[in-house]
Design a protein around this motif. Structure first.
Motif, PDB file in Angstrom:
ATOM      1  N   PRO A 143      30.478  39.692  88.850  1.00  0.00           N
ATOM      2  CA  PRO A 143      30.042  38.331  88.501  1.00  0.00           C
ATOM      3  C   PRO A 143      28.636  38.283  87.915  1.00  0.00           C
ATOM      4  CG  PRO A 143      31.170  38.315  90.617  1.00  0.00           C
ATOM      5  CD  PRO A 143      30.963  39.755  90.246  1.00  0.00           C
ATOM      6  N   ALA A 144      27.729  39.092  88.448  1.00  0.00           N
ATOM      7  CA  ALA A 144      26.366  39.120  87.924  1.00  0.00           C
ATOM      8  C   ALA A 144      26.338  39.638  86.492  1.00  0.00           C
ATOM      9  CB  ALA A 144      25.469  39.977  88.814  1.00  0.00           C
ATOM     10  N   LEU A 145      27.167  40.628  86.197  1.00  0.00           N
ATOM     11  CA  LEU A 145      27.234  41.170  84.844  1.00  0.00           C
ATOM     12  C   LEU A 145      27.750  40.123  83.858  1.00  0.00           C
ATOM     13  CD1 LEU A 145      26.926  43.587  82.971  1.00  0.00           C
ATOM     14  CD2 LEU A 145      29.207  44.340  83.653  1.00  0.00           C
ATOM     15  N   LEU A 146      28.795  39.390  84.243  1.00  0.00           N
ATOM     16  CA  LEU A 146      29.327  38.336  83.380  1.00  0.00           C
ATOM     17  C   LEU A 146      28.327  37.198  83.211  1.00  0.00           C
ATOM     18  CD1 LEU A 146      33.024  38.114  84.647  1.00  0.00           C
ATOM     19  CD2 LEU A 146      32.171  39.244  82.592  1.00  0.00           C
ATOM     20  N   TYR A 147      27.671  36.808  84.287  1.00  0.00           N
ATOM     21  CA  TYR A 147      26.683  35.728  84.224  1.00  0.00           C
ATOM     22  C   TYR A 147      25.529  36.122  83.305  1.00  0.00           C
ATOM     23  CZ  TYR A 147      23.683  31.931  86.007  1.00  0.00           C
ATOM     24  OH  TYR A 147      22.876  30.813  86.118  1.00  0.00           O
ATOM     25  N   HIS A 148      25.066  37.356  83.450  1.00  0.00           N
ATOM     26  CA  HIS A 148      23.952  37.835  82.618  1.00  0.00           C
ATOM     27  C   HIS A 148      24.308  37.755  81.132  1.00  0.00           C
ATOM     28  CE1 HIS A 148      20.294  40.273  81.942  1.00  0.00           C
ATOM     29  NE2 HIS A 148      20.975  40.780  80.940  1.00  0.00           N
ATOM     30  N   GLN A 149      25.519  38.152  80.797  1.00  0.00           N
ATOM     31  CA  GLN A 149      25.961  38.102  79.408  1.00  0.00           C
ATOM     32  C   GLN A 149      26.047  36.654  78.914  1.00  0.00           C
ATOM     33  OE1 GLN A 149      26.344  39.899  76.936  1.00  0.00           O
ATOM     34  NE2 GLN A 149      27.627  38.689  75.587  1.00  0.00           N
ATOM     35  N   LEU A 150      26.630  35.782  79.718  1.00  0.00           N
ATOM     36  CA  LEU A 150      26.812  34.390  79.304  1.00  0.00           C
ATOM     37  C   LEU A 150      25.475  33.671  79.164  1.00  0.00           C
ATOM     38  CD1 LEU A 150      28.831  32.174  78.618  1.00  0.00           C
ATOM     39  CD2 LEU A 150      28.945  31.612  81.057  1.00  0.00           C
ATOM     40  N   GLN A 151      24.523  33.951  80.043  1.00  0.00           N
ATOM     41  CA  GLN A 151      23.238  33.282  79.952  1.00  0.00           C
ATOM     42  C   GLN A 151      22.512  33.635  78.654  1.00  0.00           C
ATOM     43  OE1 GLN A 151      21.268  34.679  83.497  1.00  0.00           O
ATOM     44  NE2 GLN A 151      20.419  36.492  82.531  1.00  0.00           N
ATOM     45  N   LEU A 152      22.718  34.835  78.160  1.00  0.00           N
ATOM     46  CA  LEU A 152      22.107  35.222  76.890  1.00  0.00           C
ATOM     47  C   LEU A 152      22.762  34.502  75.721  1.00  0.00           C
ATOM     48  CD1 LEU A 152      21.714  39.080  77.421  1.00  0.00           C
ATOM     49  CD2 LEU A 152      20.007  37.295  77.761  1.00  0.00           C
ATOM     50  N   ILE A 153      24.090  34.389  75.757  1.00  0.00           N
ATOM     51  CA  ILE A 153      24.818  33.721  74.680  1.00  0.00           C
ATOM     52  C   ILE A 153      24.428  32.244  74.591  1.00  0.00           C
ATOM     53  CG2 ILE A 153      27.119  32.997  73.900  1.00  0.00           C
ATOM     54  CD1 ILE A 153      28.210  35.571  75.112  1.00  0.00           C
ATOM     55  N   VAL A 154      24.298  31.599  75.752  1.00  0.00           N
ATOM     56  CA  VAL A 154      24.009  30.161  75.783  1.00  0.00           C
ATOM     57  C   VAL A 154      22.534  29.883  75.497  1.00  0.00           C
ATOM     58  CG1 VAL A 154      23.932  28.135  77.302  1.00  0.00           C
ATOM     59  CG2 VAL A 154      25.910  29.652  77.349  1.00  0.00           C
ATOM     60  N   SER A 155      21.645  30.743  75.968  1.00  0.00           N
ATOM     61  CA  SER A 155      20.211  30.459  75.894  1.00  0.00           C
ATOM     62  C   SER A 155      19.659  30.523  74.483  1.00  0.00           C
ATOM     63  CB  SER A 155      19.442  31.436  76.785  1.00  0.00           C
ATOM     64  OG  SER A 155      19.761  31.233  78.139  1.00  0.00           O
ATOM     65  N   ALA A 156      20.201  31.374  73.629  1.00  0.00           N
ATOM     66  CA  ALA A 156      19.664  31.508  72.270  1.00  0.00           C
ATOM     67  C   ALA A 156      19.757  30.199  71.487  1.00  0.00           C
ATOM     68  CB  ALA A 156      20.373  32.641  71.540  1.00  0.00           C
ATOM     69  N   PRO A 157      20.939  29.580  71.335  1.00  0.00           N
ATOM     70  CA  PRO A 157      20.996  28.303  70.610  1.00  0.00           C
ATOM     71  C   PRO A 157      20.293  27.177  71.353  1.00  0.00           C
ATOM     72  CG  PRO A 157      23.143  28.822  71.553  1.00  0.00           C
ATOM     73  CD  PRO A 157      22.289  30.037  71.735  1.00  0.00           C
ATOM     74  N   LEU A 158      20.292  27.211  72.690  1.00  0.00           N
ATOM     75  CA  LEU A 158      19.608  26.176  73.462  1.00  0.00           C
ATOM     76  C   LEU A 158      18.106  26.216  73.222  1.00  0.00           C
ATOM     77  CD1 LEU A 158      19.620  23.939  75.580  1.00  0.00           C
ATOM     78  CD2 LEU A 158      19.566  25.715  77.350  1.00  0.00           C
ATOM     79  N   ALA A 159      17.541  27.415  73.204  1.00  0.00           N
ATOM     80  CA  ALA A 159      16.095  27.555  72.958  1.00  0.00           C
ATOM     81  C   ALA A 159      15.747  27.086  71.552  1.00  0.00           C
ATOM     82  CB  ALA A 159      15.670  29.007  73.158  1.00  0.00           C
ATOM     83  N   SER A 160      16.572  27.413  70.581  1.00  0.00           N
ATOM     84  CA  SER A 160      16.329  26.972  69.205  1.00  0.00           C
ATOM     85  C   SER A 160      16.379  25.454  69.106  1.00  0.00           C
ATOM     86  CB  SER A 160      17.363  27.596  68.267  1.00  0.00           C
ATOM     87  OG  SER A 160      17.261  29.004  68.263  1.00  0.00           O
ATOM     88  N   ARG A 161      17.306  24.835  69.798  1.00  0.00           N
ATOM     89  CA  ARG A 161      17.423  23.376  69.763  1.00  0.00           C
ATOM     90  C   ARG A 161      16.206  22.718  70.412  1.00  0.00           C
ATOM     91  NH1 ARG A 161      22.889  19.919  70.882  1.00  0.00           N
ATOM     92  NH2 ARG A 161      21.974  17.847  70.541  1.00  0.00           N
ATOM     93  N   LEU A 162      15.744  23.268  71.520  1.00  0.00           N
ATOM     94  CA  LEU A 162      14.563  22.724  72.182  1.00  0.00           C
ATOM     95  C   LEU A 162      13.335  22.863  71.285  1.00  0.00           C
ATOM     96  CD1 LEU A 162      15.118  24.037  75.816  1.00  0.00           C
ATOM     97  CD2 LEU A 162      15.153  21.645  75.079  1.00  0.00           C
ATOM     98  N   ALA A 163      13.242  24.003  70.568  1.00  0.00           N
ATOM     99  CA  ALA A 163      12.121  24.208  69.662  1.00  0.00           C
ATOM    100  C   ALA A 163      12.132  23.193  68.516  1.00  0.00           C
ATOM    101  CB  ALA A 163      12.147  25.630  69.110  1.00  0.00           C
TER     102      ALA A 163
END
Length: 323
Positions: A298-318
């Motif tokens: 579960p930690a491995l899957l969560y780590h992967q998903l958090q990277l996929i979601v965070s990139a566009p989210l950070a760009s949108r916040l910027a």
């Protein structure tokens, strides 16, 4: 390659996925597994020595001055996130094997990442200094807090190896090398600064070795073969729900506390992210035998998903900051 880079933003995640595949095809067995376990202990010792070597003591003192933000992050990571994990574990009912349910609980008890939380906070316009030190402090606190939470919430009945020997292993393999790394900063600090790429390689090799041995044990015991696509689909849905809940809660909490926007962004990423770099070594110590492989998944899957979601989210916040 563009599609692959979006699905797997961090190449190290790809390395870990390949490590899992290698363990599935060529698991280490028998006497070799015993020696591999010794190798994992040595690798984890080196990993935490390097953590201690690279974390400047002066910066820790400076970070503690922003006690309000650091306190909120600590409470979010080690109080609210475990509650989310307990809720998620209960939602699974009997659809997931016990090892994966324990893995979901364990996921909620892990500290934040270091590199990704800082990178995405920087991209989004967050408080970079606070993110750097929060990630470092949370990982240091995780050496104490994660085993404590595992003992209280999971316990021996859940397969966690909570005993005097476990405490000694945590002290000997995690705390002692970290302290030695701190003491060695005066002699090796400059050398470490000049060889960051080498130290990163050593870090990641240690993590990959821990993952390989844990998954090998699960494969050799037959636990991994029992995981079908239906089970993995349910697990992926649970993990996605946890990440969404964590991010929404972190952003909302920052608003309720009237944190400055930069601090709110730092809380969003440092609070919701979870560290496989800390999770894999701790799982190897706290969960003996075949269960460790399922617990890490579960930690491995969560780590992967958090990277996929965070990139566009950070760009949108910027972009929102620039409007």
């Amino acid at each position: 390659m563009s599609i692959l880079s979006r699905l797997i933003p961090d190449r190290f995640v790809l390395v870990l996925l390949l490590t899992v595949a290698a363990a599935a095809l060529l698991p280490v067995r028998g006497p070799a597994a015993v020696y591999a376990g010794y190798g994992v202990s040595i690798a984890i010792f080196l990993l935490f020595f390097l953590h201690g070597l690279r974390l400047p003591r002066a910066e820790v003192v400076v970070a503690m001055r922003n006690w309000r933000l650091q306190g909120v992050m600590f409470a979010f990571v080690f109080a609210l996130m475990p509650l989310f994990a307990i809720g998620a574990a209960r939602l699974t009912g009997e659809t997931l094997p016990q090892g994966l349910v324990i893995g979901v609980l364990f996921l909620g008890m892990l500290p934040s990442t270091v590199q990704s939380a800082i990178s995405y906070s920087s991209l989004a316009g967050g408080n970079i200094a606070a993110s750097v030190m929060a990630s470092a402090l949370l990982n240091l606190a995780g050496i104490f807090m994660t085993p404590l939470l595992v003992a209280v919430i999971i316990g021996a009945s859940g397969g966690a190896a909570i005993s005097g020997d476990t405490v000694l292993r945590i002290v000997a393999i995690l705390l002692l090398p970290f302290a030695l790394g701190q003491l060695a900063q005066g002699w090796l600090g400059k050398w470490a600064g000049r060889h960051k790429s080498l130290l990163t390689l050593l870090d990641r090799t240690a993590i990959a070795l821990a993952v390989y041995v844990a998954f090998s044990s699960a494969v050799a015991d037959g636990q991994m073969q029992a995981l079908g696509w239906g089970v993995l689909g349910v697990l992926a849905a649970i993990i996605a729900g946890m990440l969404a809940a964590a991010m929404l809660a972190a952003w909302a909490l920052g608003g309720v506390l009237s944190l400055p926007r930069a601090d709110r962004i730092s809380l969003l990423f440092a609070g919701s992210h979870k560290s496989i770099a800390t999770g894999a070594p701790l799982a190897a110590i706290l969960f003996a035998g075949p269960q460790a492989g399922l617990v890490i998944l579960p930690a491995l899957l969560y780590h992967q998903l958090q990277l996929i979601v965070s990139a566009p989210l950070a760009s949108r916040l910027a972009k929102a900051r620039g409007d």
